[in-house]
Design a protein around this motif. Structure first.
Motif, short mmCIF file in Angstrom:
data_model
loop_
_atom_site.label_atom_id
_atom_site.label_comp_id
_atom_site.label_asym_id
_atom_site.label_seq_id
_atom_site.Cartn_x
_atom_site.Cartn_y
_atom_site.Cartn_z
N ALA A 144 41.64 38.94 42.48
CA ALA A 144 42.28 40.08 43.13
C ALA A 144 41.46 41.35 42.91
O ALA A 144 41.25 42.13 43.84
CB ALA A 144 43.70 40.26 42.60
N ARG A 145 40.98 41.52 41.72
CA ARG A 145 40.18 42.71 41.40
C ARG A 145 38.85 42.68 42.17
O ARG A 145 38.42 43.70 42.73
CB ARG A 145 39.92 42.77 39.90
CG ARG A 145 39.12 43.97 39.48
CD ARG A 145 39.03 44.05 37.97
NE ARG A 145 37.88 44.84 37.60
CZ ARG A 145 37.31 44.80 36.43
NH1 ARG A 145 37.78 43.99 35.49
NH2 ARG A 145 36.29 45.55 36.15
N LEU A 146 38.21 41.51 42.19
CA LEU A 146 36.95 41.39 42.91
C LEU A 146 37.13 41.69 44.39
O LEU A 146 36.30 42.34 45.02
CB LEU A 146 36.35 39.99 42.72
CG LEU A 146 35.85 39.68 41.32
CD1 LEU A 146 35.45 38.22 41.21
CD2 LEU A 146 34.69 40.58 40.94
N TYR A 147 38.23 41.20 44.96
CA TYR A 147 38.50 41.45 46.38
C TYR A 147 38.72 42.94 46.64
O TYR A 147 38.20 43.49 47.60
CB TYR A 147 39.71 40.63 46.84
CG TYR A 147 40.04 40.84 48.28
CD1 TYR A 147 39.28 40.23 49.27
CD2 TYR A 147 41.09 41.65 48.67
CE1 TYR A 147 39.56 40.42 50.62
CE2 TYR A 147 41.39 41.85 50.01
CZ TYR A 147 40.62 41.23 50.97
OH TYR A 147 40.91 41.43 52.29
N GLU A 148 39.49 43.55 45.79
CA GLU A 148 39.77 44.98 45.96
C GLU A 148 38.50 45.82 45.87
O GLU A 148 38.35 46.82 46.58
CB GLU A 148 40.77 45.47 44.89
CG GLU A 148 42.17 44.98 45.11
CD GLU A 148 43.09 45.35 43.95
OE1 GLU A 148 42.65 46.06 43.02
OE2 GLU A 148 44.25 44.93 43.97
N MET A 176 31.69 36.40 45.13
CA MET A 176 30.91 35.27 44.72
C MET A 176 30.60 35.44 43.24
O MET A 176 30.23 36.52 42.80
CB MET A 176 29.62 35.24 45.55
CG MET A 176 28.62 34.23 45.09
SD MET A 176 29.01 32.55 45.54
CE MET A 176 28.66 32.57 47.27
N LEU A 177 30.77 34.36 42.51
CA LEU A 177 30.36 34.36 41.11
C LEU A 177 29.00 33.68 41.03
O LEU A 177 28.85 32.54 41.45
CB LEU A 177 31.38 33.60 40.25
CG LEU A 177 32.73 34.28 40.10
CD1 LEU A 177 33.69 33.40 39.31
CD2 LEU A 177 32.59 35.64 39.42
N GLU A 210 23.69 40.75 50.96
CA GLU A 210 24.61 41.81 50.56
C GLU A 210 26.05 41.30 50.43
O GLU A 210 27.00 41.93 50.85
CB GLU A 210 24.52 42.99 51.53
CG GLU A 210 23.13 43.59 51.57
CD GLU A 210 23.00 44.73 52.55
OE1 GLU A 210 23.53 45.82 52.24
OE2 GLU A 210 22.38 44.52 53.61
N ILE A 211 26.17 40.12 49.84
CA ILE A 211 27.46 39.50 49.57
C ILE A 211 27.99 40.08 48.26
O ILE A 211 27.29 40.06 47.25
CB ILE A 211 27.33 37.96 49.44
CG1 ILE A 211 26.80 37.37 50.75
CG2 ILE A 211 28.66 37.34 49.04
CD1 ILE A 211 26.40 35.91 50.63
N PRO A 212 29.20 40.60 48.27
CA PRO A 212 29.77 41.10 47.00
C PRO A 212 29.75 39.97 45.96
O PRO A 212 30.15 38.85 46.25
CB PRO A 212 31.19 41.50 47.38
CG PRO A 212 31.14 41.76 48.85
CD PRO A 212 30.12 40.79 49.39
N HIS A 213 29.27 40.29 44.78
CA HIS A 213 29.12 39.25 43.77
C HIS A 213 29.31 39.82 42.36
O HIS A 213 29.30 41.01 42.15
CB HIS A 213 27.73 38.60 43.87
CG HIS A 213 26.61 39.56 43.65
ND1 HIS A 213 26.15 40.40 44.64
CD2 HIS A 213 25.86 39.83 42.55
CE1 HIS A 213 25.16 41.13 44.17
NE2 HIS A 213 24.97 40.81 42.89
#
Length: 108
Positions: free
Chosen positions: A35-39, A1-2, A16-19
């Motif tokens: 791709a980087r954020l997902y990894e 998430m941005l 606790e959502i990756p952001h």
């Protein structure tokens, strides 16, 4: 998430959502690479802590005298039964056909 505002950031932190903060992504475009954020994403807290967040929410409802289907009803069984009885149109499918005949109708 941005995250571009404080409310989105607050929700990401709570659930606790990756952001990634948008202001950082503007300064460093590679920081917003999907791709980087997902990894780099750690979904452990998002997935693993649902029970705690749900219990906190249900406790809030109970404390404030708000009835809900999970602690005062059938656990959602009636809702699920009703949903199974309904007929929904098919979902939207992606347009990824490679057959020329199927594509010509789209271009018309």
């Amino acid at each position: 998430m941005l995250c571009g505002d404080s409310r989105t950031l607050e929700l990401c932190r709570y659930f606790e959502i990756p952001h990634q903060r948008l202001d950082r992504a503007v300064k460093d475009p590679e920081a917003a690479d999907p791709a980087r954020l997902y990894e780099e994403a750690d979904l452990g807290g998002l997935v693993g802590n649902h029970r705690e967040r749900f219990d906190r929410f249900a406790g809030f409802l109970d404390k404030n005298g708000l009835r809900n289907t999970f602690t005062h009803g059938d656990g959602g069984a009636a809702f699920e039964e009703r949903m199974r009885s309904l007929s929904f149109p098919p979902g939207i499918r992606p347009w990824n056909d490679t057959d020329l005949a199927s594509l010509t109708s789209r271009f018309g």
